[in-house]
Design a protein around this motif. Structure first.
Motif, PDB file in Angstrom:
ATOM      1  N   GLU A   1     -11.586   4.117  -1.763  1.00 48.64           N
ATOM      2  CA  GLU A   1     -11.772   2.704  -1.408  1.00 48.64           C
ATOM      3  C   GLU A   1     -11.383   1.793  -2.571  1.00 48.64           C
ATOM      4  O   GLU A   1     -10.769   0.738  -2.367  1.00 48.64           O
ATOM      5  CB  GLU A   1     -13.233   2.457  -1.017  1.00 48.64           C
TER       6      GLU A   1
ATOM      7  N   LYS B   1     -11.275   7.417   6.120  1.00 39.94           N
ATOM      8  CA  LYS B   1      -9.960   6.859   5.817  1.00 39.94           C
ATOM      9  C   LYS B   1      -8.955   7.505   6.769  1.00 39.94           C
ATOM     10  O   LYS B   1      -8.834   8.729   6.842  1.00 39.94           O
ATOM     11  CB  LYS B   1      -9.564   7.132   4.370  1.00 39.94           C
TER      12      LYS B   1
ATOM     13  N   GLU C   1      -4.226   4.570   6.404  1.00 40.42           N
ATOM     14  CA  GLU C   1      -4.811   4.019   5.189  1.00 40.42           C
ATOM     15  C   GLU C   1      -4.466   4.877   3.967  1.00 40.42           C
ATOM     16  O   GLU C   1      -4.169   4.360   2.887  1.00 40.42           O
ATOM     17  CB  GLU C   1      -6.326   3.911   5.336  1.00 40.42           C
TER      18      GLU C   1
END
Length: 350
Positions: free
Chosen positions: A155, A262, A266
């Motif tokens: 992230e 994810k 992504e």
């Protein structure tokens, strides 16, 4: 592609009895299992304003070198769980590296707010922390995340890709999937909620986190009978800190890890924006906490391996478990140094 054999000095063919929790607490080394490593700087910073905060994140900086390392810890662990790497990088090589360790929200000396916990929110905590430390340059941060910390690191890399110099994703996953079969998965989940004695708890945690050979081998760092006893001592010391290690904090972190997700899109974006040559995925093939197929998914969806220094670097330790910073301290250290130096060369060339 890289597949590494266990370090010969930690192999053992003999089975040694593990100490009980009561015996470990009485051991003369018990009070010293958390090392007294004096930081260059320490404190707490308020983060999360407008996101359920503010609340404090406790941190320490070790070393004063030009290479900036950000170590992100996993579920239910204190920042001191990085003590081996803190010593190796932030003390033994203090003029080369500056190491940042911190307690994620919900654990240790950091606050434990009753608010939303997610890996994306915890990554935002990390961004605010490094911002307040002044670590804001492009390609400055060498990020190492283990387990849930590796999820937070993903992230983080999506939030500030231009500031990531290198990314080491250790014993982690893009998302958690069942790779062990329905019955065992159900049994594991039920076992989380069954009260157990301290000895039963320690036995289960050790089995899930470490390889049998490493647990049974003689303690490589001191005078406990086995490596397993040393880990158990660290775990017991942590649980004695009733303010630092709470059921609330653990459950909230577990929710964050469990919901981490994810997508392939992504991860492809992460690889594109950070640069696949700046990423390494490291895993043990006997990991029972996050099984090795998770690493293969992560590598593939980041964009795959490449030849030479192009593409994601894949490193699988044969015969090793989840906590590679303990099981393979020296080789893991070499991997971190390697990607730091390789990507610093890339920085100079760009």
């Amino acid at each position: 592609m890289s597949s590494l054999q266990p370090t010969p000095t930690t192999r053992s063919n003999r089975t040694m009895p593990q100490l009980t929790a009561a015996e470990i607490i009485q051991h003369p080394e018990f009070q010293h299992v958390t090392w007294d490593l004096v930081p260059t700087k320490k404190g707490k910073v308020a983060v999360g304003r407008g996101r359920g905060g503010p609340f404090d994140i406790a941190y320490e900086v070790h070393g004063h070198g030009p290479r900036h390392l950000v170590w992100i810890m996993g579920l239910g662990a204190f920042k001191t769980a990085w003590q081996r790497q803190t010593k190796d990088f932030g003390h033994d090589q203090a003029s080369t590296y500056t190491s940042l360790i911190f307690d994620n929200r919900g654990m240790g000396d950091s606050d434990k707010p009753l608010t939303r916990y997610s890996t994306s929110e915890m990554a935002k905590d990390t961004v605010e922390l490094v911002d307040l430390l002044g670590w804001t340059e492009e390609r400055q941060l060498h990020v190492v995340g283990v387990s849930m910390g590796g999820m937070i690191a993903q992230e983080l890399a999506l939030l500030i890709p231009e500031r990531i110099a290198s990314l080491t994703l250790l014993s982690t996953a893009a998302r958690l999937v069942n790779t062990v079969g329905f019955v065992e998965n159900l049994r594991n989940r039920i076992n989380l909620f069954i009260p157990k004695s301290p000895d039963a708890q320690l036995a289960e945690v050790k089995t899930r986190l470490f390889s049998p050979a490493w647990l049974a081998a003689p303690d490589v760092e001191g005078s406990f009978p086995t490596n397993g006893d040393r880990f158990a001592a660290q775990e017991l010391r942590k649980r004695q800190d009733i303010d630092g290690f709470t059921r609330k904090g653990f459950v909230l972190q577990a929710i964050a890890a469990g919901w981490h997700h994810k997508s392939e899109m992504e991860l492809r974006e992460l690889g594109d924006r950070v640069g696949r040559e700046r990423v390494q995925v490291v895993h043990g093939d006997l990991d029972r906490m996050i099984t090795v197929p998770h690493a293969e998914v992560l590598i593939r969806e980041l964009g795959g391996e490449g030849e030479g220094e192009v593409g994601v670097k894949r490193v699988i330790f044969e015969g090793r478990g989840h906590v590679l910073p303990m099981e393979e301290r020296e080789e893991f250290g070499r991997l971190v140094k390697g990607i730091v130096e390789r990507t610093e060369r890339l920085n100079r060339q760009s």
